[in-house]
Design a protein around this motif. Structure first.
Motif, PDB file in Angstrom:
ATOM      1  N   SER A 175      -3.232   0.206  -0.391  1.00  0.00           N
ATOM      2  CA  SER A 175      -3.722  -0.362   0.856  1.00  0.00           C
ATOM      3  C   SER A 175      -3.044   0.295   2.045  1.00  0.00           C
ATOM      4  N   HIS A 176      -3.762   0.302   3.180  1.00  0.00           N
ATOM      5  CA  HIS A 176      -3.188   0.862   4.407  1.00  0.00           C
ATOM      6  C   HIS A 176      -2.467  -0.196   5.229  1.00  0.00           C
ATOM      7  N   LYS A 177      -2.468  -1.438   4.753  1.00  0.00           N
ATOM      8  CA  LYS A 177      -1.788  -2.510   5.457  1.00  0.00           C
ATOM      9  C   LYS A 177      -0.786  -3.183   4.522  1.00  0.00           C
ATOM     10  N   SER A 178       0.177  -3.852   5.133  1.00  0.00           N
ATOM     11  CA  SER A 178       1.191  -4.568   4.374  1.00  0.00           C
ATOM     12  C   SER A 178       1.540  -5.859   5.093  1.00  0.00           C
ATOM     13  N   ARG A 179       1.918  -6.857   4.308  1.00  0.00           N
ATOM     14  CA  ARG A 179       2.301  -8.134   4.912  1.00  0.00           C
ATOM     15  C   ARG A 179       3.672  -8.048   5.572  1.00  0.00           C
ATOM     16  N   HIS A 180       4.438  -7.030   5.235  1.00  0.00           N
ATOM     17  CA  HIS A 180       5.782  -6.901   5.772  1.00  0.00           C
ATOM     18  C   HIS A 180       5.821  -5.783   6.811  1.00  0.00           C
ATOM     19  N   PRO A 181       6.630  -5.909   7.835  1.00  0.00           N
ATOM     20  CA  PRO A 181       6.748  -4.849   8.847  1.00  0.00           C
ATOM     21  C   PRO A 181       7.294  -3.565   8.230  1.00  0.00           C
ATOM     22  N   ILE A 182       6.793  -2.459   8.712  1.00  0.00           N
ATOM     23  CA  ILE A 182       7.218  -1.175   8.155  1.00  0.00           C
ATOM     24  C   ILE A 182       8.650  -0.840   8.547  1.00  0.00           C
ATOM     25  N   LYS A 183       9.125  -1.373   9.668  1.00  0.00           N
ATOM     26  CA  LYS A 183      10.484  -1.070  10.110  1.00  0.00           C
ATOM     27  C   LYS A 183      11.529  -1.705   9.208  1.00  0.00           C
ATOM     28  N   THR A 184      11.218  -2.869   8.652  1.00  0.00           N
ATOM     29  CA  THR A 184      12.194  -3.573   7.815  1.00  0.00           C
ATOM     30  C   THR A 184      11.997  -3.333   6.337  1.00  0.00           C
ATOM     31  N   HIS A 185      10.759  -3.184   5.894  1.00  0.00           N
ATOM     32  CA  HIS A 185      10.474  -3.039   4.466  1.00  0.00           C
ATOM     33  C   HIS A 185      10.007  -1.633   4.084  1.00  0.00           C
ATOM     34  N   GLY A 186       9.769  -0.797   5.078  1.00  0.00           N
ATOM     35  CA  GLY A 186       9.319   0.550   4.769  1.00  0.00           C
ATOM     36  C   GLY A 186       7.845   0.602   4.425  1.00  0.00           C
ATOM     37  N   ALA A 187       7.338   1.825   4.220  1.00  0.00           N
ATOM     38  CA  ALA A 187       5.929   2.034   3.881  1.00  0.00           C
ATOM     39  C   ALA A 187       5.726   1.870   2.385  1.00  0.00           C
ATOM     40  N   GLN A 188       4.640   1.217   2.005  1.00  0.00           N
ATOM     41  CA  GLN A 188       4.377   1.005   0.587  1.00  0.00           C
ATOM     42  C   GLN A 188       3.691   2.207  -0.054  1.00  0.00           C
ATOM     43  N   ASN A 189       3.121   3.088   0.726  1.00  0.00           N
ATOM     44  CA  ASN A 189       2.539   4.328   0.217  1.00  0.00           C
ATOM     45  C   ASN A 189       2.261   5.245   1.403  1.00  0.00           C
ATOM     46  N   HIS A 190       1.812   6.444   1.119  1.00  0.00           N
ATOM     47  CA  HIS A 190       1.568   7.403   2.188  1.00  0.00           C
ATOM     48  C   HIS A 190       0.380   7.002   3.059  1.00  0.00           C
ATOM     49  N   ARG A 191      -0.578   6.315   2.485  1.00  0.00           N
ATOM     50  CA  ARG A 191      -1.701   5.847   3.290  1.00  0.00           C
ATOM     51  C   ARG A 191      -1.223   4.819   4.310  1.00  0.00           C
ATOM     52  N   HIS A 192      -0.366   3.927   3.892  1.00  0.00           N
ATOM     53  CA  HIS A 192       0.210   2.943   4.808  1.00  0.00           C
ATOM     54  C   HIS A 192       1.040   3.638   5.892  1.00  0.00           C
ATOM     55  N   LEU A 193       1.790   4.650   5.490  1.00  0.00           N
ATOM     56  CA  LEU A 193       2.598   5.389   6.452  1.00  0.00           C
ATOM     57  C   LEU A 193       1.720   6.120   7.464  1.00  0.00           C
ATOM     58  N   LEU A 194       0.630   6.724   6.999  1.00  0.00           N
ATOM     59  CA  LEU A 194      -0.296   7.397   7.920  1.00  0.00           C
ATOM     60  C   LEU A 194      -0.914   6.415   8.904  1.00  0.00           C
ATOM     61  N   TYR A 195      -1.238   5.239   8.423  1.00  0.00           N
ATOM     62  CA  TYR A 195      -1.840   4.251   9.318  1.00  0.00           C
ATOM     63  C   TYR A 195      -0.848   3.816  10.392  1.00  0.00           C
ATOM     64  N   GLU A 196       0.382   3.538   9.995  1.00  0.00           N
ATOM     65  CA  GLU A 196       1.359   3.022  10.941  1.00  0.00           C
ATOM     66  C   GLU A 196       1.823   4.080  11.935  1.00  0.00           C
ATOM     67  N   ARG A 197       1.926   5.332  11.508  1.00  0.00           N
ATOM     68  CA  ARG A 197       2.493   6.373  12.360  1.00  0.00           C
ATOM     69  C   ARG A 197       1.470   7.361  12.900  1.00  0.00           C
ATOM     70  N   TRP A 198       0.208   7.127  12.601  1.00  0.00           N
ATOM     71  CA  TRP A 198      -0.798   8.103  13.054  1.00  0.00           C
ATOM     72  C   TRP A 198      -2.106   7.450  13.469  1.00  0.00           C
ATOM     73  N   ALA A 199      -2.657   6.575  12.649  1.00  0.00           N
ATOM     74  CA  ALA A 199      -4.009   6.074  12.884  1.00  0.00           C
ATOM     75  C   ALA A 199      -4.057   4.884  13.829  1.00  0.00           C
ATOM     76  N   ARG A 200      -2.933   4.228  14.056  1.00  0.00           N
ATOM     77  CA  ARG A 200      -2.956   3.084  14.968  1.00  0.00           C
ATOM     78  C   ARG A 200      -3.151   3.556  16.404  1.00  0.00           C
ATOM     79  N   TRP A 201      -3.866   2.741  17.189  1.00  0.00           N
ATOM     80  CA  TRP A 201      -4.144   3.112  18.573  1.00  0.00           C
ATOM     81  C   TRP A 201      -2.873   3.143  19.411  1.00  0.00           C
TER      82      TRP A 201
END
Length: 922
Positions: free
Chosen positions: A338-364
């Motif tokens: 999934s590209h989303k996670s219930r936990h913040p990426i700053k505290t729990h990290g990215a669950q996969n590369h798709r999630h990381l791409l969404y948080e650091r690239w695809a978000r407005w």
């Protein structure tokens, strides 16, 4: 060829160099990569379910506590024992191994190699008291996550989707049997949300990966240490450290992404070479599961799917044909979660590369940040990575062009009221303009065009010529520096030698010309060949179709008619046709307004008519440039807004409708289970049929609007910049969240689009010269100021030299000749003699002076700008000098490392056999 444990030798950590090609085996995903708490689920290591999964391009794991590992291993073994019991799967019916629909089971070939079939060891079963619920939940999470087979070990590399109601059973069975014979492993799974949909999961084993990696010349990393590729790195070390320390005190660049946000990109570098099973000991293989990245595995499987037969026949092969005839509904590599996670990426990290791409690239919210190109390339492949690299480079280069265009516009805004031409038009309350119709016309005064005259001055002022020259030079600088940027990217992404390798033939080309062969001058092997007369005749038919039709389907058929040799040739041919079609459609009205509107209308009393019936259209009394500005404004604002809305709105609506149908069916609410990843991907929209062609086409057409008629609309670069800032995040959002994962393809450049951009740059110089000379009033004002104005003998000095220009540019006509009941005289835009002269309505000497000045300006402008463009292109090398040095140094070191690796391997073999060995080459 497989290697034993003794052959896989762990090397000490490699020294980092200036390369960015990752050592896939050692640092594909570091333990601290996506987050210090995240890891990937391994077959022999189970992670707590509360921890996020790291579905990156590799499957490296973090070290766990030994006691925890022993407990989890014991529980896993118990579960594996349980899998041998006689419990049945409520979703799979009676078949424990591979699901096969009853209607297909009767027709399935029983001679399929059983050694290649998947024996499922884990199935979804009812709760069992012998196993703790926590372990059951973890193993179910592995099996149902959509990333592995049911055994939780074999990674899913590709997904095929078909309908059980499809009548193409024989083709599908034959195709899958041949896939198994090629070494792939298949596992079927019914859809949860539809009783008619079946998924075929594909896994490529190690031996098959090695075989096809060698066949496809895939470059893999050496296990040898990295050397310094630039001798200056030693001497400049202290200076670089001082500069780095000084930068640490400066404010941080807000456009850069924090290194902590993308820790997975901090990797050790190494050299690569084409993979060879005979020299497998040369390569770094610490973990077979992580040696080939996810994108490489998917590319290998896609290669096999394209070349596997489904019937006896030359052209009866390939997944594309099976998709077109309805045998399969879709074929795609799965997303990594999934590209989303219930936990913040700053505290729990990215669950996969798709999630990381969404948080650091695809978000407005990331609209002002640089793009993580290495991560984009790793997840989507080099071809898509190059597109976003080019789009980002183009957007960044638009910043200076937008600033200069805005300055020219503001200059016109501040001088609008002081313009002599605008003043004379606004004060001409007694000047009657000739009617623009022939019946029931009302006469208008010239001062009624005051507003149009002021708006025209915004775009037609003293800075117009300067801006046209600037944009022509800008286009050259943009393309030349992109070549340098592309060279750096292809080196960092290990694509330098890939363009020298033989590109694969299209299956359709092989099937069509299999009887006609010639020896390849590079490989020395026979290959299918298209004779020149056949190629020429097909090309002539294709070219003739371009000039008479404007349709996407026609372009597709014409491209197939040519039978291109490779996929890149097919894409280039199709892209060129589509560009020509779209360019003519979108620019025909602009060219008409700029160069034809009002040029052949005639004069009052003698207007030219089409077929002696329809009168040709005239320009506004303030000139034709205002019409061109309005047309450009509509295209740059409204059309781009509509394109962005449709580009994102269509997949959003389609995905929303799919989710609505699922919820309406009530399957998820009834079974209380979440969809596996492959079914989530199936409910997403497929990538455009022609891949990146539509994305490139939109941007290249925008580049044309930005450069070709920029003299008439200096705000075009600013509007393009604002649109592209949105376009980057919009495309990123589509790729990450709304589209299925595309097949990761490799490429070394942007294809034929670079040649099209160069052609647009040349056309822009010509059209801007004509716009300034013909459409605008720059040349008539220039001739009047130096020849007919009050400053004739003094030279051009500011606006006072244009006093009387409006009266000089208007000719006189006798209203009595119209026969409409009007008397007196009216004025019209032209240089003709008055009705009381000896030669009424003939062209005056001023007309010929203006015409000669216009032609002279076109010649001088084109030669000057083309000379500057050529000089700049000569000054800017295509590749940075330090990069050339590093490439030559690396080529030497690779040969040296291959020699040393082979020597060490032979020495180990001799030592193992008890033979004496020496340091020299045996």
């Amino acid at each position: 060829m497989n290697t034993s444990r003794s052959e896989t030798v762990k090397e000490p950590p490699l020294k980092p160099s200036r390369r960015s090609m990752p050592c896939l085996a050692q640092s594909q995903t570091h333990p601290h990569s996506l987050s210090k708490h995240s890891s990937f689920l391994q077959p022999n290591r189970l992670q707590p379910q509360a921890r996020p999964l790291s579905a990156g391009t590799s499957t490296a794991t973090v070290n766990v506590v030994s006691e925890r590992a022993k407990v989890m291993e014991t529980l896993e073994n118990n579960l594996l024992k349980l899998s041998n019991t006689e419990y049945s799967d409520p979703f799979l019916g009676k078949d424990k191994d591979t699901y096969t629909d009853d209607s297909e089971h009767r027709n399935y070939d029983s001679r399929t190699d059983q050694s290649l079939l998947i024996q499922n060891t884990v199935t979804r079963q009812k709760p069992e008291p012998r196993i703790k619920s926590s372990l059951k939940n973890e193993m179910n999470a592995i099996a149902s996550s959509g990333l592995f087979f049911k055994d939780g070990k074999k990674r899913i590399d590709y997904i095929l989707v078909y309908k059980k109601s499809s009548l193409q059973i024989e083709k599908r069975n034959t195709f899958e049997k041949n896939l198994r014979a090629e070494g792939l492993m298949l596992e079927r799974e019914p859809a949860i949300t539809s009783t008619d949909i079946m998924f075929v999961k594909i896994h490529c084993p190690w031996d098959t990966l090695c075989k096809y990696a060698e066949r496809m010349n895939i470059r893999m990393p050496f296990r040898k240490k990295c050397y310094y590729t630039d001798w200056r790195s030693k001497t400049m070390g202290s200076l670089q450290r001082n500069i780095r320390e000084l930068k640490s005190w400066l404010p941080r660049n807000p456009m850069k992404l924090d290194k902590e946000a993308l820790p997975d990109l901090e990797e050790t570098d190494c050299y690569t070479a084409p993979f060879s099973r005979a020299r497998i000991h040369h390569f770094t293989i610490n973990n077979k599961d992580s040696f080939f990245s996810n994108s490489t595995r998917s590319r290998i499987v896609h290669h096999m799917l394209q070349r596997t037969k489904y019937e006896d026949g030359k052209s009866k092969m390939g997944i594309n044909r099976l998709l077109s005839n309805g045998t399969y509904e879709a074929a795609f590599p799965p997303h990594e979660g999934s590209h989303k996670s219930r936990h913040p990426i700053k505290t729990h990290g990215a669950q996969n590369h798709r999630h990381l791409l969404y948080e650091r690239w695809a978000r407005w919210g990331m609209w002002y940040k640089y793009q993580p190109l290495d991560l984009i390339r790793r997840y989507f492949g080099e071809k898509i990575g190059l597109y976003f690299a080019w789009l980002g480079w183009y957007t960044g280069m638009l910043i200076p062009a937008a600033l200069v265009g805005l300055f020219v516009f503001l200059y016109g805004l501040f001088t609008m009221d002081s313009s002599q031409v605008s003043k004379e038009i606004c004060e001409a309350n007694e000047t009657i303009m000739c009617p623009m119709c022939e019946r029931n016309c009302t006469l208008q005064k010239l001062n009624e065009s005051c507003i149009y005259a002021k708006v025209t001055h915004l775009f037609d002022n003293g800075g117009t010529v300067f801006f046209a020259i600037f944009m022509a030079i800008w286009a050259t600088v943009f393309l030349e520096f992109w070549k340098r940027r592309r060279a750096v990217l292809t080196y960092d992404w290990d694509l330098i030698d890939w363009e020298d390798e033989e590109e694969e033939l299209r299956p359709q080309f092989e099937a069509k010309y299999s009887q006609v062969e010639r020896v390849n001058p590079i490989t020395g092997k026979p290959e299918p060949f298209q004779p020149f007369p056949d190629k020429l005749s097909r090309l002539m038919v294709s070219v003739s179709g371009i000039f008479f039709m404007v349709y996407e389907k026609v372009a597709y058929l014409l491209t197939d008619l040519e039978h291109p040799r490779t996929e890149s040739e097919w894409e280039n041919s199709f892209a060129l046709k589509m560009f020509l079609f779209q360019f003519v459609n979108l620019n025909s009205s602009i060219f008409y307004i700029a160069f034809f509107l009002g040029r052949f209308a005639g004069r009052p009393g003698k207007y030219n008519k089409l077929f002696n019936r329809w009168r040709l259209e005239e320009c506004h009394p303030s000139g034709c440039l205002i019409d061109l500005c309005l047309q450009m404004g509509v295209i740059m604002v409204l059309k781009q807004m509509w394109n962005n809305f449709m580009e994102l709105g269509y997949p959003l609506l389609q995905n929303w409708w799919s989710r609505r149908k699922i919820k309406k069916g009530g399957q998820l609410l009834e079974h209380k289970i979440s969809l596996p990843q492959w079914e989530k991907d199936w409910n997403l929209q497929p990538m455009n049929l022609h891949g990146l062609m539509d994305e490139y086409l939109e941007m290249v057409l925008q580049f044309g609007f930005t450069t070709i008629f920029v003299a008439a609309f200096p705000l075009a670069p600013l509007l393009a910049l604002l649109n592209n800032i949105i376009e980057i995040r919009l495309d990123a959002y589509k790729f990450v969240t709304q589209w299925r994962r595309p097949m990761p393809a490799r490429a070394t450049d942007i294809g034929i689009w670079y040649g099209i951009l160069e052609g647009i740059g040349v056309l822009a110089v010509i059209t801007n010269a004509f716009v300034i000379a013909i459409t605008s009033d720059y040349i008539p004002r220039f001739v009047y100021a130096y020849k007919y104005g009050p400053c004739t003998d003094e030279g051009y000095r500011q606006e006072k030299c244009l006093k009387g220009y409006v009266n000089s540019s208007l000719s006189v006509f006798d209203l009595n000749e119209l026969g409409m009941g009007y008397s007196g005289y009216c004025r019209y835009r032209d240089y003709r003699a008055p009705p009381w002269s000896s030669a009424p309505y003939e062209f005056t000497l001023q007309f010929w002076h203006v015409l000669a000045a216009r032609l002279a300006f076109i010649i001088v402008f084109e030669h000057l700008v083309f000379g500057i463009k050529s000089f700049i292109a000569y000054l800017i090398p295509d590749m940075p000098k330090d990069l050339c040095d590093r490439m030559r140094r690396e080529k030497y070191l690779v040969q040296e490392m291959m020699y040393e690796a082979e020597l060490e391997h032979l020495q180990r073999e001799r030592k193992k056999n008890g033979k004496q060995y020496h340091h020299e080459w045996p």
